[in-house]
Design a protein around this motif. Sequence first.
Motif, PDB file in Angstrom:
ATOM      1  N   VAL A  35      35.129  21.123   4.840  1.00 52.20           N
ATOM      2  CA  VAL A  35      35.131  22.423   5.518  1.00 52.20           C
ATOM      3  C   VAL A  35      34.563  22.287   6.934  1.00 52.20           C
ATOM      4  CG1 VAL A  35      34.201  24.771   5.484  1.00 52.20           C
ATOM      5  CG2 VAL A  35      34.991  23.706   3.359  1.00 52.20           C
ATOM      6  N   GLY A  36      33.494  21.489   7.059  1.00 54.17           N
ATOM      7  CA  GLY A  36      32.909  21.269   8.381  1.00 54.17           C
ATOM      8  C   GLY A  36      33.869  20.572   9.317  1.00 54.17           C
ATOM      9  N   CYS A  37      34.630  19.619   8.776  1.00 55.96           N
ATOM     10  CA  CYS A  37      35.624  18.916   9.590  1.00 55.96           C
ATOM     11  C   CYS A  37      36.738  19.862  10.028  1.00 55.96           C
ATOM     12  CB  CYS A  37      36.201  17.744   8.793  1.00 55.96           C
ATOM     13  SG  CYS A  37      37.285  16.658   9.750  1.00 55.96           S
ATOM     14  N   ALA A  38      37.190  20.705   9.097  1.00 58.37           N
ATOM     15  CA  ALA A  38      38.235  21.670   9.440  1.00 58.37           C
ATOM     16  C   ALA A  38      37.748  22.644  10.513  1.00 58.37           C
ATOM     17  CB  ALA A  38      38.668  22.439   8.189  1.00 58.37           C
ATOM     18  N   ALA A  39      36.484  23.087  10.361  1.00 61.42           N
ATOM     19  CA  ALA A  39      35.915  23.992  11.367  1.00 61.42           C
ATOM     20  C   ALA A  39      35.796  23.292  12.721  1.00 61.42           C
ATOM     21  CB  ALA A  39      34.540  24.487  10.905  1.00 61.42           C
ATOM     22  N   GLN A  40      35.394  22.015  12.695  1.00 63.05           N
ATOM     23  CA  GLN A  40      35.260  21.276  13.948  1.00 63.05           C
ATOM     24  C   GLN A  40      36.619  21.080  14.625  1.00 63.05           C
ATOM     25  OE1 GLN A  40      33.826  17.040  14.131  1.00 63.05           O
ATOM     26  NE2 GLN A  40      32.016  17.997  15.039  1.00 63.05           N
ATOM     27  N   VAL A  41      37.638  20.787  13.810  1.00 62.97           N
ATOM     28  CA  VAL A  41      38.988  20.655  14.375  1.00 62.97           C
ATOM     29  C   VAL A  41      39.434  21.962  15.002  1.00 62.97           C
ATOM     30  CG1 VAL A  41      41.430  20.415  13.768  1.00 62.97           C
ATOM     31  CG2 VAL A  41      39.775  18.750  12.939  1.00 62.97           C
ATOM     32  N   PHE A  42      39.204  23.067  14.284  1.00 63.66           N
ATOM     33  CA  PHE A  42      39.632  24.362  14.823  1.00 63.66           C
ATOM     34  C   PHE A  42      38.942  24.645  16.152  1.00 63.66           C
ATOM     35  CE2 PHE A  42      38.691  28.865  15.455  1.00 63.66           C
ATOM     36  CZ  PHE A  42      39.976  29.375  15.557  1.00 63.66           C
ATOM     37  N   PHE A  43      37.618  24.516  16.176  1.00 62.59           N
ATOM     38  CA  PHE A  43      36.897  24.847  17.400  1.00 62.59           C
ATOM     39  C   PHE A  43      37.141  23.820  18.499  1.00 62.59           C
ATOM     40  CE2 PHE A  43      34.370  27.443  14.438  1.00 62.59           C
ATOM     41  CZ  PHE A  43      34.468  28.650  15.097  1.00 62.59           C
ATOM     42  N   PHE A  44      37.373  22.547  18.099  1.00 64.72           N
ATOM     43  CA  PHE A  44      37.701  21.544  19.108  1.00 64.72           C
ATOM     44  C   PHE A  44      39.046  21.861  19.750  1.00 64.72           C
ATOM     45  CE2 PHE A  44      39.704  17.510  20.332  1.00 64.72           C
ATOM     46  CZ  PHE A  44      38.785  17.090  21.283  1.00 64.72           C
ATOM     47  N   VAL A  45      40.025  22.204  18.905  1.00 65.76           N
ATOM     48  CA  VAL A  45      41.336  22.582  19.440  1.00 65.76           C
ATOM     49  C   VAL A  45      41.214  23.846  20.274  1.00 65.76           C
ATOM     50  CG1 VAL A  45      43.674  23.325  18.849  1.00 65.76           C
ATOM     51  CG2 VAL A  45      42.610  21.454  17.592  1.00 65.76           C
ATOM     52  N   PHE A  46      40.453  24.817  19.748  1.00 69.56           N
ATOM     53  CA  PHE A  46      40.293  26.085  20.469  1.00 69.56           C
ATOM     54  C   PHE A  46      39.554  25.903  21.782  1.00 69.56           C
ATOM     55  CE2 PHE A  46      37.923  30.222  20.956  1.00 69.56           C
ATOM     56  CZ  PHE A  46      39.030  30.955  21.355  1.00 69.56           C
ATOM     57  N   MET A  47      38.488  25.065  21.753  1.00 71.75           N
ATOM     58  CA  MET A  47      37.647  24.917  22.928  1.00 71.75           C
ATOM     59  C   MET A  47      37.931  23.676  23.754  1.00 71.75           C
ATOM     60  SD  MET A  47      35.586  27.370  23.518  1.00 71.75           S
ATOM     61  CE  MET A  47      34.879  28.808  22.751  1.00 71.75           C
ATOM     62  N   PHE A  48      38.829  22.824  23.295  1.00 68.25           N
ATOM     63  CA  PHE A  48      39.105  21.674  24.137  1.00 68.25           C
ATOM     64  C   PHE A  48      40.567  21.261  24.187  1.00 68.25           C
ATOM     65  CE2 PHE A  48      39.299  17.289  25.482  1.00 68.25           C
ATOM     66  CZ  PHE A  48      38.610  17.382  26.663  1.00 68.25           C
ATOM     67  N   VAL A  49      41.169  20.784  23.077  1.00 70.90           N
ATOM     68  CA  VAL A  49      42.558  20.350  23.166  1.00 70.90           C
ATOM     69  C   VAL A  49      43.418  21.523  23.636  1.00 70.90           C
ATOM     70  CG1 VAL A  49      44.525  19.423  21.900  1.00 70.90           C
ATOM     71  CG2 VAL A  49      42.232  18.587  21.419  1.00 70.90           C
ATOM     72  N   ALA A  50      43.303  22.651  22.918  1.00 71.07           N
ATOM     73  CA  ALA A  50      43.938  23.835  23.452  1.00 71.07           C
ATOM     74  C   ALA A  50      43.115  24.372  24.608  1.00 71.07           C
ATOM     75  CB  ALA A  50      44.083  24.913  22.389  1.00 71.07           C
ATOM     76  N   PHE A  51      41.834  24.000  24.632  1.00 75.92           N
ATOM     77  CA  PHE A  51      41.000  24.343  25.775  1.00 75.92           C
ATOM     78  C   PHE A  51      41.606  23.753  27.040  1.00 75.92           C
ATOM     79  CE2 PHE A  51      38.155  21.568  28.201  1.00 75.92           C
ATOM     80  CZ  PHE A  51      37.490  22.465  29.004  1.00 75.92           C
ATOM     81  N   VAL A  52      42.237  22.576  26.906  1.00 74.53           N
ATOM     82  CA  VAL A  52      42.935  22.008  28.059  1.00 74.53           C
ATOM     83  C   VAL A  52      44.074  22.938  28.453  1.00 74.53           C
ATOM     84  CG1 VAL A  52      44.331  20.062  28.871  1.00 74.53           C
ATOM     85  CG2 VAL A  52      42.312  19.659  27.472  1.00 74.53           C
ATOM     86  N   THR A  53      44.762  23.481  27.432  1.00 74.95           N
ATOM     87  CA  THR A  53      45.815  24.450  27.732  1.00 74.95           C
ATOM     88  C   THR A  53      45.216  25.679  28.409  1.00 74.95           C
ATOM     89  OG1 THR A  53      47.035  23.732  25.765  1.00 74.95           O
ATOM     90  CG2 THR A  53      47.686  25.826  26.751  1.00 74.95           C
TER      91      THR A  53
END
Length: 323
Positions: free
Chosen positions: A93-111
Amino acid sequence: MSNSSFPTEFLLLPFADTRELQLLHFALFLGIYLAALLGNGLILTAVACDHHLHTPMYFFLLNLALIDMGSISTTVPKAIANSLWDTRVISYVGCAAQVFFFVFMFVAFVTAEFYLLIIMAYDHYVAICKPLHYGRIMTSRTCVNMAAAAWGSTFLYAVLHTANTFSLPLCQGNALDQFFCEIPQILKLSCSDAYLREVAFLIFSFCSGSAFFAFLLLSYVQIFKAVLRIPSQQGQNKAFSTCLPHLAIVSLFISNIMFAYLKPPSISSSSLDLLLAVLYSVVPPAVNPLIYSMRNKELKDAVRKLIWGMFFSAHKVFFTLQK
């Protein structure tokens, strides 16, 4: 589906094998993390509190500072805790949350960064090329709508990526070759051809980012043409000092991310992947406040005023308590 397809935990890549180096990493990353929070927090507070900075450019800078704080808070605290407690474990669950927030705040954050940087480029373009129309074009409502579109599209992007990634069965173990949960590393554990849909999604995202970057460069070509027509050398220097830090940040993101994700497998290694991940996930949020404020007198004055105000307030409270 068997339980082995969905592990209960993942093992992250450690920064060092010896206890001494782990503690050194803990101290180093803690310092970087606190510096990033302090720098971006000062920018957020200065822009929010100083009415002279209530302009479109500083509104978008406030958004970027908020994103920087969120992106570094997604990955670094867990890495710091793992180094301190000598562990590699992160829950499913922690990994899934980290992926979501990483995508939200960085990978998609790049977007989102692309969106906001393009908006800032448009802001610079209007301010320099069409100054008489600036107030009419860059209204408060326009700025809020642009920022809301960037945040909304980023949230949707993060939800789709996270749901798509964690719907895949995993049968290649649970060890990730990265110090945080990252989509490409999780895809390596997949035992289903369904991961190709996520790869296709990543390729589409890369193409979209390339289109945004091309638009950004086109905007700056028009800006530099307008700047070169400014009669005074002082005016040209001021305009370039506003735009060049902006381009430096874009170049930093583009070079690190493209090399990290497009490098040939023959030169790939855990150490290199770890170094590149630090360069694109840890360094930018820490140095962005310096880059944005280095040549910006208005922002430096506002931050200086804020710091002195906080100092005198604390000094006043201290002497009040002594009485």
